[in-house]
Design a protein around this motif. Structure first.
Motif, PDB file in Angstrom:
ATOM      1  N   ILE A   1       0.843  -1.192   0.000  1.00  0.00           N
ATOM      2  CA  ILE A   1       0.000   0.000   0.000  1.00  0.00           C
ATOM      3  C   ILE A   1       0.879   1.244   0.000  1.00  0.00           C
ATOM      4  O   ILE A   1       0.658   2.184  -0.760  1.00  0.00           O
ATOM      5  CB  ILE A   1      -0.938   0.005   1.227  1.00  0.00           C
ATOM      6  N   PHE A   2       1.929   1.214   0.825  1.00  0.00           N
ATOM      7  CA  PHE A   2       2.815   2.370   0.873  1.00  0.00           C
ATOM      8  C   PHE A   2       3.502   2.598  -0.481  1.00  0.00           C
ATOM      9  O   PHE A   2       3.595   3.730  -0.955  1.00  0.00           O
ATOM     10  CB  PHE A   2       3.865   2.214   1.974  1.00  0.00           C
ATOM     11  N   SER A   3       3.960   1.496  -1.115  1.00  0.00           N
ATOM     12  CA  SER A   3       4.606   1.640  -2.422  1.00  0.00           C
ATOM     13  C   SER A   3       3.674   2.312  -3.426  1.00  0.00           C
ATOM     14  O   SER A   3       4.089   3.169  -4.201  1.00  0.00           O
ATOM     15  CB  SER A   3       5.040   0.276  -2.962  1.00  0.00           C
ATOM     16  N   GLY A   4       2.405   1.902  -3.399  1.00  0.00           N
ATOM     17  CA  GLY A   4       1.419   2.513  -4.290  1.00  0.00           C
ATOM     18  C   GLY A   4       1.194   3.968  -3.928  1.00  0.00           C
ATOM     19  O   GLY A   4       1.090   4.839  -4.790  1.00  0.00           O
ATOM     20  N   LEU A   5       1.161   4.230  -2.626  1.00  0.00           N
ATOM     21  CA  LEU A   5       0.916   5.581  -2.115  1.00  0.00           C
ATOM     22  C   LEU A   5       2.006   6.541  -2.590  1.00  0.00           C
ATOM     23  O   LEU A   5       1.724   7.652  -3.053  1.00  0.00           O
ATOM     24  CB  LEU A   5       0.904   5.529  -0.583  1.00  0.00           C
ATOM     25  N   VAL A   6       3.257   6.085  -2.496  1.00  0.00           N
ATOM     26  CA  VAL A   6       4.372   6.948  -2.892  1.00  0.00           C
ATOM     27  C   VAL A   6       4.297   7.287  -4.374  1.00  0.00           C
ATOM     28  O   VAL A   6       4.606   8.405  -4.786  1.00  0.00           O
ATOM     29  CB  VAL A   6       5.723   6.270  -2.570  1.00  0.00           C
ATOM     30  N   ALA A   7       3.866   6.310  -5.185  1.00  0.00           N
ATOM     31  CA  ALA A   7       3.821   6.540  -6.624  1.00  0.00           C
ATOM     32  C   ALA A   7       2.575   7.312  -7.053  1.00  0.00           C
ATOM     33  O   ALA A   7       2.488   7.771  -8.194  1.00  0.00           O
ATOM     34  CB  ALA A   7       3.896   5.209  -7.371  1.00  0.00           C
ATOM     35  N   LEU A   8       1.618   7.464  -6.124  1.00  0.00           N
ATOM     36  CA  LEU A   8       0.328   8.090  -6.478  1.00  0.00           C
ATOM     37  C   LEU A   8       0.468   9.443  -7.188  1.00  0.00           C
ATOM     38  O   LEU A   8      -0.165   9.657  -8.229  1.00  0.00           O
ATOM     39  CB  LEU A   8      -0.533   8.226  -5.209  1.00  0.00           C
TER      40      LEU A   8
ATOM     41  N   LEU B   1     -11.403   7.163 -15.541  1.00  0.00           N
ATOM     42  CA  LEU B   1     -10.876   6.802 -16.869  1.00  0.00           C
ATOM     43  C   LEU B   1      -9.439   6.291 -16.757  1.00  0.00           C
ATOM     44  O   LEU B   1      -9.051   5.319 -17.410  1.00  0.00           O
ATOM     45  CB  LEU B   1     -10.936   8.013 -17.810  1.00  0.00           C
ATOM     46  N   VAL B   2      -8.657   6.960 -15.897  1.00  0.00           N
ATOM     47  CA  VAL B   2      -7.273   6.530 -15.691  1.00  0.00           C
ATOM     48  C   VAL B   2      -7.241   5.123 -15.095  1.00  0.00           C
ATOM     49  O   VAL B   2      -6.482   4.251 -15.536  1.00  0.00           O
ATOM     50  CB  VAL B   2      -6.523   7.525 -14.772  1.00  0.00           C
ATOM     51  N   MET B   3      -8.103   4.906 -14.088  1.00  0.00           N
ATOM     52  CA  MET B   3      -8.162   3.586 -13.452  1.00  0.00           C
ATOM     53  C   MET B   3      -8.518   2.508 -14.462  1.00  0.00           C
ATOM     54  O   MET B   3      -7.909   1.422 -14.460  1.00  0.00           O
ATOM     55  CB  MET B   3      -9.212   3.576 -12.329  1.00  0.00           C
ATOM     56  N   ILE B   4      -9.493   2.800 -15.333  1.00  0.00           N
ATOM     57  CA  ILE B   4      -9.899   1.818 -16.349  1.00  0.00           C
ATOM     58  C   ILE B   4      -8.702   1.483 -17.243  1.00  0.00           C
ATOM     59  O   ILE B   4      -8.409   0.320 -17.514  1.00  0.00           O
ATOM     60  CB  ILE B   4     -11.084   2.352 -17.191  1.00  0.00           C
TER      61      ILE B   4
ATOM     62  N   CYS C   1       1.920   2.516 -24.647  1.00  0.00           N
ATOM     63  CA  CYS C   1       0.591   3.066 -24.969  1.00  0.00           C
ATOM     64  C   CYS C   1      -0.054   3.654 -23.720  1.00  0.00           C
ATOM     65  O   CYS C   1      -0.634   4.740 -23.765  1.00  0.00           O
ATOM     66  CB  CYS C   1      -0.298   1.985 -25.579  1.00  0.00           C
ATOM     67  N   ILE C   2       0.056   2.929 -22.593  1.00  0.00           N
ATOM     68  CA  ILE C   2      -0.536   3.433 -21.355  1.00  0.00           C
ATOM     69  C   ILE C   2       0.168   4.701 -20.898  1.00  0.00           C
ATOM     70  O   ILE C   2      -0.460   5.684 -20.495  1.00  0.00           O
ATOM     71  CB  ILE C   2      -0.456   2.340 -20.260  1.00  0.00           C
ATOM     72  N   LEU C   3       1.494   4.694 -20.997  1.00  0.00           N
ATOM     73  CA  LEU C   3       2.268   5.839 -20.522  1.00  0.00           C
ATOM     74  C   LEU C   3       2.025   7.077 -21.377  1.00  0.00           C
ATOM     75  O   LEU C   3       2.255   8.198 -20.931  1.00  0.00           O
ATOM     76  CB  LEU C   3       3.771   5.504 -20.520  1.00  0.00           C
ATOM     77  N   VAL C   4       1.572   6.897 -22.631  1.00  0.00           N
ATOM     78  CA  VAL C   4       1.225   8.042 -23.467  1.00  0.00           C
ATOM     79  C   VAL C   4      -0.246   8.408 -23.259  1.00  0.00           C
ATOM     80  O   VAL C   4      -0.595   9.571 -23.114  1.00  0.00           O
ATOM     81  CB  VAL C   4       1.508   7.745 -24.954  1.00  0.00           C
ATOM     82  N   PHE C   5      -1.100   7.389 -23.200  1.00  0.00           N
ATOM     83  CA  PHE C   5      -2.540   7.634 -23.143  1.00  0.00           C
ATOM     84  C   PHE C   5      -2.953   8.343 -21.847  1.00  0.00           C
ATOM     85  O   PHE C   5      -3.696   9.321 -21.882  1.00  0.00           O
ATOM     86  CB  PHE C   5      -3.297   6.306 -23.278  1.00  0.00           C
ATOM     87  N   VAL C   6      -2.440   7.863 -20.709  1.00  0.00           N
ATOM     88  CA  VAL C   6      -2.889   8.404 -19.422  1.00  0.00           C
ATOM     89  C   VAL C   6      -2.550   9.893 -19.252  1.00  0.00           C
ATOM     90  O   VAL C   6      -3.443  10.699 -18.986  1.00  0.00           O
ATOM     91  CB  VAL C   6      -2.367   7.547 -18.250  1.00  0.00           C
TER      92      VAL C   6
ATOM     93  N   ILE D   1       2.550  10.562  -9.186  1.00  0.00           N
ATOM     94  CA  ILE D   1       2.916  10.518 -10.601  1.00  0.00           C
ATOM     95  C   ILE D   1       2.042   9.555 -11.394  1.00  0.00           C
ATOM     96  O   ILE D   1       2.210   9.407 -12.585  1.00  0.00           O
ATOM     97  CB  ILE D   1       4.409  10.182 -10.832  1.00  0.00           C
ATOM     98  N   THR D   2       1.099   8.884 -10.720  1.00  0.00           N
ATOM     99  CA  THR D   2       0.205   7.973 -11.442  1.00  0.00           C
ATOM    100  C   THR D   2      -0.998   8.733 -11.997  1.00  0.00           C
ATOM    101  O   THR D   2      -1.464   8.451 -13.088  1.00  0.00           O
ATOM    102  CB  THR D   2      -0.300   6.845 -10.517  1.00  0.00           C
ATOM    103  N   VAL D   3      -1.513   9.698 -11.219  1.00  0.00           N
ATOM    104  CA  VAL D   3      -2.725  10.403 -11.652  1.00  0.00           C
ATOM    105  C   VAL D   3      -2.337  11.683 -12.392  1.00  0.00           C
ATOM    106  O   VAL D   3      -1.311  12.276 -12.104  1.00  0.00           O
ATOM    107  CB  VAL D   3      -3.626  10.726 -10.448  1.00  0.00           C
ATOM    108  N   PRO D   4      -3.168  12.110 -13.376  1.00  0.00           N
ATOM    109  CA  PRO D   4      -2.874  13.360 -14.083  1.00  0.00           C
ATOM    110  C   PRO D   4      -2.782  14.528 -13.083  1.00  0.00           C
ATOM    111  O   PRO D   4      -3.600  14.641 -12.181  1.00  0.00           O
ATOM    112  CB  PRO D   4      -4.066  13.519 -15.016  1.00  0.00           C
ATOM    113  N   GLU D   5      -1.789  15.355 -13.274  1.00  0.00           N
ATOM    114  CA  GLU D   5      -1.452  16.384 -12.301  1.00  0.00           C
ATOM    115  C   GLU D   5      -2.621  17.304 -11.953  1.00  0.00           C
ATOM    116  O   GLU D   5      -2.763  17.744 -10.814  1.00  0.00           O
ATOM    117  CB  GLU D   5      -0.281  17.217 -12.843  1.00  0.00           C
TER     118      GLU D   5
END
Lengths: 268, 298, 365
Positions: free
Chosen positions: A105-112, B278-281, B226-231, A114-118
């Motif tokens: 969970i923490f690993s995912g949390l740290v990456a959060l 959408l990102v999650m999907i 593709c994911i790294l560009v699409f998201v 940069i995972t979601v659009p800014e």
């Protein structure tokens, strides 16, 4: 016969690959080259070349707003990247030896961040601060920058730790170093290039940030990207080309520095 | 040893700060955003706390008339669909340019590989805003492209390039292209070039070799790319803002507007949730695809 | 055999180690007991996964036993972290600190112990001398060869003058010739320093050439402990017999016990004897182990023991003969090539053979 087959079969010489690659690099670098070239253009129309001049750079350096914005950018990037690096180093070091339930969970949390659009965490944090009645400004920008700098510092440090031989620390403790001494004498010196590399990357990311700063900034927190944006929105001036070129050069030198620091010396 | 700390205390001391910063300043705001998306709207810019309302989600498809009846309004949905369409277009263009480039890079000598990887990585670390601004200089009515074309006598009137969907697609591709090249390169780089030779040795044509040998080997990289560009394309803000103008808004800009001129927090929050969904999907799709191909991108 | 506690360096008492990674428990050591004497060159020998490295790591303190205790010169090591144990380790991949010079690596342990600078310097010099690396003191670890790294690792572990030196397959990364040189070197260092060496290896030859005593391990158990000659000549277990050197394993039936030893039947064939240790009921099935070089080949005479020659393989110093015995079992015999030509035996010949009673080992399982 086998000779001919080999030549046709050699993927190095396939037609089209070189063409695509040339197109790729032209696509990526030409706009940057044109921007830098135009920043030395004496003409005011921005896009038509007349003669070489440093005028726009001189103007940029005399512009108090630009100097202030540059100051803010450097302040935010310095505070955010160093704080984030310290926090990320502590976490990465512990994560490499610790085993607990919430580890994934923490690993995912740290990456959060940069995972979601800014834009999403930017407006979410905006609502968070506003709901708490906190005035937007340098402080809110710095806090938000620390949050998204953490993964940029954390990931390279973690990668370096993964590549480190666990027996080195064992060897230190075997040779009478307490865990704390082993950390400072062995782990930290070996980790330092990774830490510095991560810090420089976090610094660049913070320096270049637009979206988060735009939504969480207030009066007195204008950074260079924000200033450039406002100029571009109101109409292009050659001064923008000059500051933009400087920002590009700064980023390029910093990322080269980071890659130089982070290179793996033990591998040949 | 005196004052020895328990593992839990050490953990709290070392991992705690990172977890706290991201927890308080990223996770809690995101949860707050989800909560705000179902709150009533305060027209002065804010929320009426505690007043539960689905209005923000309704607003994505319907419009409330003066007499309180609902009528269908596809404007917002069009923006969402355009975002998806432009992101897909960006992904496809990136793949078409990125794949041959990655294959070219993967077949060089180690020294050239290092140089090319550096050159691909470098632009990513430069200022996104500045790089998109550079395209304004190229795409403007009197910009470099129109200037060159009219100088060559191909056109007499400048082509309308800026503030079009094409401009946004070009800008997005430009912004995220390295994300396509690097993972594909990573999966091709591990490939043994003798595989290609042996395919030819077994009477395969170039096309067959590409289809049967090289592409299957590159699949994990292609999917990741593709994911790294699409998201990030889907959540883009700067590119459509600079190159798209008012007529080619994307979700990111629509969200931004709700916190500026429109002052509609619940709607902005709801759009944020939509974007996250959408990102999650996309990420779930990626995880499933990865499981199926059995590849790893790390 | 060694009861005097003063001369016992390490005493392992009923130690078990169970690893549990959540998906299932793995018993690495199962109730192991062992005494290792002072100044002994003691070897833990066994295939990978037999528990030898785990036992070493328990003595070093990197792991804690699940059960039992380990004593160092009579003192219980329980709860003592590795940095408080007067025990040093030479790691399999050396684990030298890449950010330090050779001299700094060697000085590390002494610095951590807070020894005065002067003493550290003189000890480092002494150690560099001992491993013949004086001229390279200021080199970085990355600038020296594998064999040199091996010497530095030894010097680093010996510098704090530990009571026990633990060596975890230290020679496995070296090529054959270097390995042979280092075997001699290690033995010399052990004799010169008088420190107890506990050496872990899977290489039986290494174990035989260097050790004072060997413990053969398998599946978390110690099967047999003894000097190399005992282990080689009198293996008590089928595994020990097979793991060390080449051996014939034969099924036999016990006969009468008489003063010269115990009579053995190989099928219908009699004439083989072994030194009787205790009374064996006649008719008991026994497992025998005989080294091929202890089979004495007599030629095509009509003796009691014979076999049909199947194959002859020339090895230079000796020749290997494969036989089938009348009851169907196979037997290999080595014969030194004491002259140029050797006997002119052909496949299919019936050759008679014998073995001295003390060359015939009876296995316990």
């Amino acid at each position: 016969m086998s000779n001919k087959i080999k030549h046709v079969g050699n993927a190095r010489h396939w037609p089209g690959l070189l063409l695509a690659t040339v197109f790729f690099f032209a696509y990526v670098y030409l706009p940057i080259v044109i921007l830098i070239a135009l920043s030395f253009n004496e003409n005011r129309t921005v896009t038509v070349w007349t003669s070489f001049s440093f005028d726009w750079y001189k103007m940029a350096f005399q512009n108090r707003d630009i100097i202030n914005a540059a100051g803010n950018s450097l302040l935010i990037a310095t505070v955010a990247s160093t704080t984030a690096t310290v926090i990320a180093t502590l976490a990465a070091v512990r994560m490499s030896v610790d085993n607990f339930k919430g580890k994934t969970i923490f690993s995912g949390l740290v990456a959060l961040p940069i995972t979601v659009p800014e834009i999403v965490p930017a407006v979410a944090t905006l609502m968070f601060f506003a709901s708490l009645g906190i005035t937007l400004g340098l402080g809110t920008v710095i806090i938000a920058h620390i949050a998204f700098c953490i993964p940029f510092a954390y990931l390279p440090i973690r990668a370096r730790l993964e590549g480190m031989d666990p027996r080195l620390v064992e060897a230190a403790t075997d040779l009478y170093a307490s865990p704390v001494k082993a950390f400072f004498k062995v782990t930290l010196p070996l980790l330092l290039p990774g830490i510095l590399s991560g810090m420089v990357l976090a610094f660049i990311i913070s320096l270049d940030d637009f979206v988060t700063t735009f939504f969480l900034g207030g009066a007195g927190s204008t950074t260079l990207p924000i200033y450039i944006f406002s100029l571009v929105k109101t109409g292009v001036t050659p001064e923008v080309n000059a500051i933009s070129s400087l920002m590009l050069l700064l980023s390029i030198s910093l990322v080269s520095l980071s890659l130089f620091l982070g290179r793996d010396q033990s591998r040949k | 040893m005196a004052g020895r700390l328990s593992p839990i205390k050490i953990r709290a001391l070392l991992i705690g700060p990172a977890a706290a910063v991201i927890g308080i300043f990223v996770v809690i705001p995101l949860l707050l955003m989800a909560w705000i998306s179902i709150q009533g709207r305060d027209y002065s810019g804010g929320v009426i706390w505690g007043e539960l309302s689905g209005e923000a989600y309704l607003r994505m498809i319907f419009e409330r008339e003066l007499d309180d009846s609902l009528s269908v309004n596809l404007n917002y949905i069009m923006i969402v669909l355009r975002s998806v369409w432009l992101s897909l277009l960006t992904t496809v263009i990136s793949l078409l340019v990125g794949f041959p480039t990655a294959l070219f890079m993967a077949t060089r000598t180690p020294k050239w590989k290092a140089i090319l990887v550096f050159m691909v990585t470098l632009p990513f670390w430069t200022n996104l805003l500045v790089r998109n601004y550079a395209w304004i200089l190229l795409l403007r009515d009197h910009g470099a492209i129109n200037g060159t074309l009219s100088w060559l006598g191909i056109i007499s009137e400048p082509l309308p390039l800026l503030h079009t969907q094409l401009a946004v697609a070009i800008g997005l591709t430009y912004s995220f292209l390295p994300f396509m090249v690097l993972p594909i390169y990573a999966s091709l780089e591990k490939m043994d070039l003798r595989l290609v030779e042996s395919a030819f040795d077994l009477y395969a044509t170039r096309f067959m070799t590409l289809r049967r040998i090289i592409i299957p080997l590159a699949i994990p990289g292609i999917v990741a790319g593709c994911i790294l560009v699409f998201v990030p394309s889907l959540g883009a803000y700067v590119t459509p803002e600079l190159l798209g103008g008012g007529k080619t808004l994307m979700i990111g800009n629509l969200i931004g507007l709700q916190f500026g001129a429109a002052r509609n927090w619940p709607f902005g929050a709801a759009l944020g949730i939509l974007l996250l969904a959408l990102v999650m999907i996309s990420l779930t799709f990626y995880a499933l695809k990865l499981k199926k191909t059995g590849g790893d991108t790390k | 055999m060694r009861n005097n506690t003063d001369s016992i360096a390490v005493s392992v008492r009923e130690v078990s180690k169970i690893f549990d990674d959540g998906s299932g428990a793995f018993v690495a050591l199962d109730n192991v007991s062992l005494d290792i004497g002072s100044n002994e060159f003691f070897t833990l020998l066994g295939p990978s996964g037999c528990g030898k490295t785990t036992l070493l790591r328990l003595i070093a303190g990197f792991e804690q036993p699940s059960q039992g205790q380990i004593l160092l010169h009579g003192e219980n090591l329980e709860q003592l972290p590795p940095f408080k144990r007067p025990v040093n380790t030479v790691f399999q991949n050396y684990a030298l600190f890449p950010h330090m010079t050779i001299a700094q690596n060697i000085a590390f342990g002494l610095e951590m112990l807070g020894r005065p600078r002067q003493e550290i310097n003189s000890t480092v010099d002494e150690m560099l001398d001992l491993v013949q690396m004086k001229s390279l003191a200021d080199r970085r670890i990355t600038q020296i060869s594998g064999g040199q790294q091996q010497r530095v690792a030894l010097a680093r572990a010996l510098a704090p003058k530990p009571k026990v030196l633990l060596l975890d397959e230290p020679l496995s990364a070296l090529d054959l010739q270097l390995r042979k040189d280092m075997q001699i070197e290690l033995k010399r260092l052990q004799l010169e320093t008088g420190i107890t060496f506990i050496f872990v290896t899977h290489d039986q030859e290494e174990a035989l050439t260097m050790s004072d005593r060997i413990a053969v391990m398998q599946g978390g158990h110690i099967l047999q402990v003894g000097p190399p000659r005992d282990i080689y000549e009198h293996p008590q277990h089928r595994f020990v017999a097979g793991f060390i050197g080449e051996i014939n394993l034969l099924q036999a039936t016990a006969g009468k016990t008489n003063p010269e030893g115990l009579d053995l039947q190989l099928g219908e064939m009699s004439g083989l004897k072994t030194e009787a240790k205790s009374q064996v009921t006649p008719g008991t099935k026994l497992a025998l182990a005989i080294r091929p070089e202890r089979i004495l080949l007599a030629g095509p005479d009509k003796e009691q023991l014979s076999g049909k020659l199947i194959n002859v393989v020339y090895h230079g110093t000796d020749t290997l003969y494969h036989f089938t015995l009348p009851d169907g079992q196979s037997l290999r015999a080595r014969r030194q090539n004491t002259d140029k030509t050797g006997p002119e035996w052909k496949s299919g010949d019936i050759i008679s053979w014998s073995a001295k009673p003390d060359s015939v080992a009876v296995l316990e399982d």
